[in-house]
Design a protein around this motif. Sequence first.
Motif, mmCIF file in Angstrom:
data_model
loop_
_atom_site.group_PDB
_atom_site.id
_atom_site.type_symbol
_atom_site.label_atom_id
_atom_site.label_comp_id
_atom_site.label_asym_id
_atom_site.label_seq_id
_atom_site.Cartn_x
_atom_site.Cartn_y
_atom_site.Cartn_z
ATOM 1 N N ARG A 73 37.035 4.404 1.965
ATOM 2 C CA ARG A 73 37.354 4.018 3.346
ATOM 3 C C ARG A 73 36.278 4.532 4.305
ATOM 4 N NH1 ARG A 73 42.513 6.475 6.567
ATOM 5 N NH2 ARG A 73 42.244 5.276 8.480
ATOM 6 N N THR A 74 35.874 5.771 4.108
ATOM 7 C CA THR A 74 34.802 6.343 4.925
ATOM 8 C C THR A 74 33.465 5.674 4.622
ATOM 9 O OG1 THR A 74 35.883 8.504 5.024
ATOM 10 C CG2 THR A 74 33.495 8.468 5.326
ATOM 11 N N MET A 75 33.202 5.483 3.328
ATOM 12 C CA MET A 75 31.868 5.045 2.918
ATOM 13 C C MET A 75 31.574 3.589 3.272
ATOM 14 S SD MET A 75 30.503 7.733 2.018
ATOM 15 C CE MET A 75 31.405 9.276 2.153
ATOM 16 N N ASN B 62 46.168 11.651 5.214
ATOM 17 C CA ASN B 62 45.308 12.827 5.040
ATOM 18 C C ASN B 62 45.988 13.856 4.150
ATOM 19 O OD1 ASN B 62 43.498 11.642 6.794
ATOM 20 N ND2 ASN B 62 44.175 12.821 8.577
ATOM 21 N N ALA C 80 24.170 3.515 12.254
ATOM 22 C CA ALA C 80 24.486 2.081 12.185
ATOM 23 C C ALA C 80 25.842 1.791 12.828
ATOM 24 C CB ALA C 80 24.478 1.616 10.724
ATOM 25 N N ILE C 81 26.807 2.661 12.571
ATOM 26 C CA ILE C 81 28.148 2.479 13.142
ATOM 27 C C ILE C 81 28.089 2.587 14.676
ATOM 28 C CG2 ILE C 81 30.411 3.635 13.356
ATOM 29 C CD1 ILE C 81 30.171 4.187 10.286
ATOM 30 N N LEU D 286 32.949 2.048 6.002
ATOM 31 C CA LEU D 286 33.179 1.788 7.425
ATOM 32 C C LEU D 286 31.940 1.150 8.056
ATOM 33 C CD1 LEU D 286 35.077 2.119 9.899
ATOM 34 C CD2 LEU D 286 33.889 4.257 10.396
ATOM 35 N N ARG D 287 30.776 1.602 7.636
ATOM 36 C CA ARG D 287 29.537 1.059 8.168
ATOM 37 C C ARG D 287 29.457 -0.451 7.942
ATOM 38 N NH1 ARG D 287 23.979 2.882 6.592
ATOM 39 N NH2 ARG D 287 22.576 1.436 7.600
ATOM 40 N N GLN E 114 41.062 10.118 12.116
ATOM 41 C CA GLN E 114 42.432 10.166 12.628
ATOM 42 C C GLN E 114 43.177 11.379 12.095
ATOM 43 O OE1 GLN E 114 43.633 6.465 10.996
ATOM 44 N NE2 GLN E 114 43.410 5.335 12.921
ATOM 45 N N VAL F 130 34.923 12.504 5.873
ATOM 46 C CA VAL F 130 35.636 11.528 6.701
ATOM 47 C C VAL F 130 34.659 10.749 7.576
ATOM 48 C CG1 VAL F 130 37.836 12.784 6.685
ATOM 49 C CG2 VAL F 130 36.272 13.068 8.605
ATOM 50 N N ILE F 131 33.419 11.237 7.666
ATOM 51 C CA ILE F 131 32.352 10.422 8.247
ATOM 52 C C ILE F 131 31.215 10.435 7.222
ATOM 53 C CG2 ILE F 131 30.699 10.142 10.140
ATOM 54 C CD1 ILE F 131 32.687 11.511 11.973
ATOM 55 N N ARG G 9 31.959 -2.277 10.060
ATOM 56 C CA ARG G 9 31.597 -2.375 11.474
ATOM 57 C C ARG G 9 30.428 -3.340 11.685
ATOM 58 N NH1 ARG G 9 35.904 0.311 13.111
ATOM 59 N NH2 ARG G 9 35.648 2.446 13.855
ATOM 60 N N VAL G 10 29.548 -3.385 10.716
ATOM 61 C CA VAL G 10 28.325 -4.181 10.883
ATOM 62 C C VAL G 10 28.554 -5.639 10.502
ATOM 63 C CG1 VAL G 10 25.982 -4.494 9.978
ATOM 64 C CG2 VAL G 10 26.768 -2.216 10.630
ATOM 65 N N ASP H 278 37.246 7.900 17.440
ATOM 66 C CA ASP H 278 37.811 6.560 17.251
ATOM 67 C C ASP H 278 36.792 5.616 16.627
ATOM 68 O OD1 ASP H 278 40.207 7.366 18.270
ATOM 69 O OD2 ASP H 278 39.872 6.535 20.282
ATOM 70 N N VAL H 279 35.566 5.670 17.128
ATOM 71 C CA VAL H 279 34.527 4.787 16.572
ATOM 72 C C VAL H 279 34.308 5.088 15.090
ATOM 73 C CG1 VAL H 279 32.051 4.283 16.662
ATOM 74 C CG2 VAL H 279 33.401 4.305 18.767
ATOM 75 N N PHE H 280 34.419 6.349 14.722
ATOM 76 C CA PHE H 280 34.223 6.725 13.319
ATOM 77 C C PHE H 280 35.524 6.673 12.508
ATOM 78 C CE2 PHE H 280 30.358 8.856 15.052
ATOM 79 C CZ PHE H 280 29.448 8.159 14.294
ATOM 80 N N GLY H 281 36.596 6.235 13.148
ATOM 81 C CA GLY H 281 37.860 6.096 12.418
ATOM 82 C C GLY H 281 38.456 7.420 11.967
ATOM 83 N N ALA I 82 26.400 -0.473 16.089
ATOM 84 C CA ALA I 82 27.329 -1.617 16.068
ATOM 85 C C ALA I 82 28.363 -1.504 17.187
ATOM 86 C CB ALA I 82 28.016 -1.703 14.707
ATOM 87 N N ARG J 66 45.673 12.980 0.630
ATOM 88 C CA ARG J 66 44.299 13.214 0.198
ATOM 89 C C ARG J 66 44.058 14.698 -0.094
ATOM 90 N NH1 ARG J 66 38.774 12.591 3.633
ATOM 91 N NH2 ARG J 66 37.483 13.247 1.904
ATOM 92 N N SER K 46 40.457 7.061 -0.196
ATOM 93 C CA SER K 46 40.140 7.798 1.038
ATOM 94 C C SER K 46 38.641 7.819 1.273
ATOM 95 C CB SER K 46 40.592 9.256 0.959
ATOM 96 O OG SER K 46 41.861 9.375 0.428
#
Lengths: 454, 454
Positions: free
Chosen positions: B369-371, B399, A166-167, B373-374, A293, A257-258, B377-378, A288-291, A170, B402, B366
Amino acid sequence: MLSCFLYLLAFFSQFYTRAQLNDRESAYSLPQFCDSALQNQPRLDRLAVWDKQLSSNTMSPPYKLTATQVLELLHNNTLTVEVYARSLLDRICERDSTVKAWAYLDPDYVLSQARALDQVPTDRRGPLHGIAIGVKDIMNTKDMPTQFGSPIYKGHRSDVDSSAVAILRAAGALIFGKLTLPIAGKTTTTEFAVTNSGPETTNPHDPNRTPGGSSCGSAAAVADLQVTLSLGAQTGGSIIRPASFTGVYAMKPTYDVISTEGQKAFAPTFDTFGFFARSVEDLQLLADVFGVQDDSTPSDIPLEELSVALMKTPMWDSAGPGTRSAMETTNSILTSEGFKVEDVSFPPEATDLATLKNVQKVITLSEARTMFLREYRVGKEKLAPQIRGIVENTSNVTNKQRTEACDTYASMRRAINDVAKDYSIIIAPSAVDEAPLGLDDMGSATFNTMWTAS
Amino acid sequence: MLSCFLYLLAFFSQFYTRAQLNDRESAYSLPQFCDSALQNQPRLDRLAVWDKQLSSNTMSPPYKLTATQVLELLHNNTLTVEVYARSLLDRICERDSTVKAWAYLDPDYVLSQARALDQVPTDRRGPLHGIAIGVKDIMNTKDMPTQFGSPIYKGHRSDVDSSAVAILRAAGALIFGKLTLPIAGKTTTTEFAVTNSGPETTNPHDPNRTPGGSSCGSAAAVADLQVTLSLGAQTGGSIIRPASFTGVYAMKPTYDVISTEGQKAFAPTFDTFGFFARSVEDLQLLADVFGVQDDSTPSDIPLEELSVALMKTPMWDSAGPGTRSAMETTNSILTSEGFKVEDVSFPPEATDLATLKNVQKVITLSEARTMFLREYRVGKEKLAPQIRGIVENTSNVTNKQRTEACDTYASMRRAINDVAKDYSIIIAPSAVDEAPLGLDDMGSATFNTMWTAS
């Protein structure tokens, strides 16, 4: 026994009974497309269209480009998403009978998506606008089936993308198709003594060698220039090792983190999402798209000031000549370029191989037992004996062992973090050696597993 | 600030902007059903059918029974699934305008499913055959929408059940409908100072009090005899606290012993699946279906030999009179029954409240933030400011913080395990006090968060 377990960590899908090969044909409109495409519009004619658009015969055809290069051409209108997609499809038509990386691919659908992307106004295009991405067939895609290589999920469709897909959508990506993963193969009757029989997918550099598992299709398709980027997942060594075997770049970020939502779970403590590309810039683009860092290393630090740890790891004894030579070459190059390179040992808390393997085994078996209960309850008879055994806990893993393994694992991770914090970069082997001959043995994950959740 | 954060842990759905209340009507065919049912077939007439089947007026109507009792009646053909389902629907028609526990319910569909279950031959019935189970609206159900209380997911349907729902369906359960969860409420502009505004759902014992969150509908529906069992999820205190506020039994097993696949993720380290019931036998029934086992305590140990730890926990100072009295009563009853009861302190490594809260905060932020993101973005514009802030990392969690939080957390868990291993049972408060007045404040999770992933 233990080395077999490492296979188990690396491949989860092969536990399902053999189904994918038979299903591949039916889920797969590629042969018809290629036949008719070749018949109606010879490949060279279509490439001529591309050449004309570029007004030059000297540039590479689009399928050879990295995502960063394609984005630039799309941005300055030198290329359309459709022509780029056609170029990839041509490459696939040429190579698929050898590499066999796709579990599902509908070329006409890909082209219709490409045309739709070409209609998106310039100011509404995402950072991955038009970039072709292949998806490992354990991640849900709303417009394609997701079979997990299992007969239980034959024809399974979700009308919701996985979080990662989905990310990417988008961000404007062209979701291209689904890539193979291992399937149930020859198994012995010995508990956990799984002989890995991969799918038909071959290593693009040598069809007699495995591309590595379990993200075999994802690595092979990118390495063979059939798709620009691809997605994979690693529980043991399923991203890093196939990347090494096929000679592409890959990124397996740390866990959580993803998001892995919408991706089949195996052992959540270790399950990680990652991706394959053909350049470091492309990895950065996806990160970058998945943030993702790195906020610990300042980006303006001069390269010579980066401290590099060369970690041969406790399993160095198993390294073959290819790996030994690669590590030596790396060391020489970095040293000659002025980097501070240091040979660093694993911390004592994480050096005992037997403990390391046992901890991974206990956590993986406990979690897989939970994660496959659904398939067991819904279609036990369609599960391979190994996975039935895991759900039935035939190895008698107790809750106490599991708690202790989690604690030991946390201590090991902490010890590794303590060593790691003094270095900007850690270099460690990705695989035992070059890709082994034959498609049945997809290689050992021994150099990957201890890093997977560190 | 910190206590507000605990709300954040306990409720994730309220971060979405207010949408559910408006959607409730449209997703909801109950009012029409109740109107027409009452018109065409008066409730008492239909209960007479039930009474006739039982040939007795002295037994409880089915909606009052536990799952174990219903199973027995179904087994000996004293009851059909349809009559049982009608009894629950009658109860819901009577009580829904007060309790408002359902996010989605289609009575006609429920009855058609019930009739189908009645047709299943006796020898093919599962261990939960016909038992009505309500599902928290963050778990995918293939035959009902799943909206997560978010406008981003308005009308969202998955054609795949969550793992837990699939397991229950395979066991023969009657998946009844979707239960409410908190929604975005009044928010201040202070970062993370979320004032929890619950959904309309009320506490069945007093409509002026909250049922507790975030599994508010799940707890309220079971407590109000509207459904026999229900499913919930806990990241902070979202199962244990509403169970306490509504006076029902609940089970929140340790993490990763029941798969959360197909359930919206918030902070995977803490996200746990669990369930509500009105008897301990019913909890055991569900635990068996999910394969949750305690393999450490022999089942034949005499009750008097069980060692009981009474743990007031480091947050005991915040306990109100209800909780203090409940702990004293528990102590007296157990002691008078001959149990060895011991007042046990938290280990020093896990006693510092500030550290405890900071660790939870860092890990939760933390991971969330990952969960999210979708969703960011959407449909960023449809997300509440708080959750946008989490994804944008406005609190600047690094990080390194975390990693350190994960390490500290692992040490705390180990220290608690070390204390816990000497006892068969640990008794600790479930909530600060009885359910607070008003629906806006869904109560504090302070007594729950530190146990959630221990």
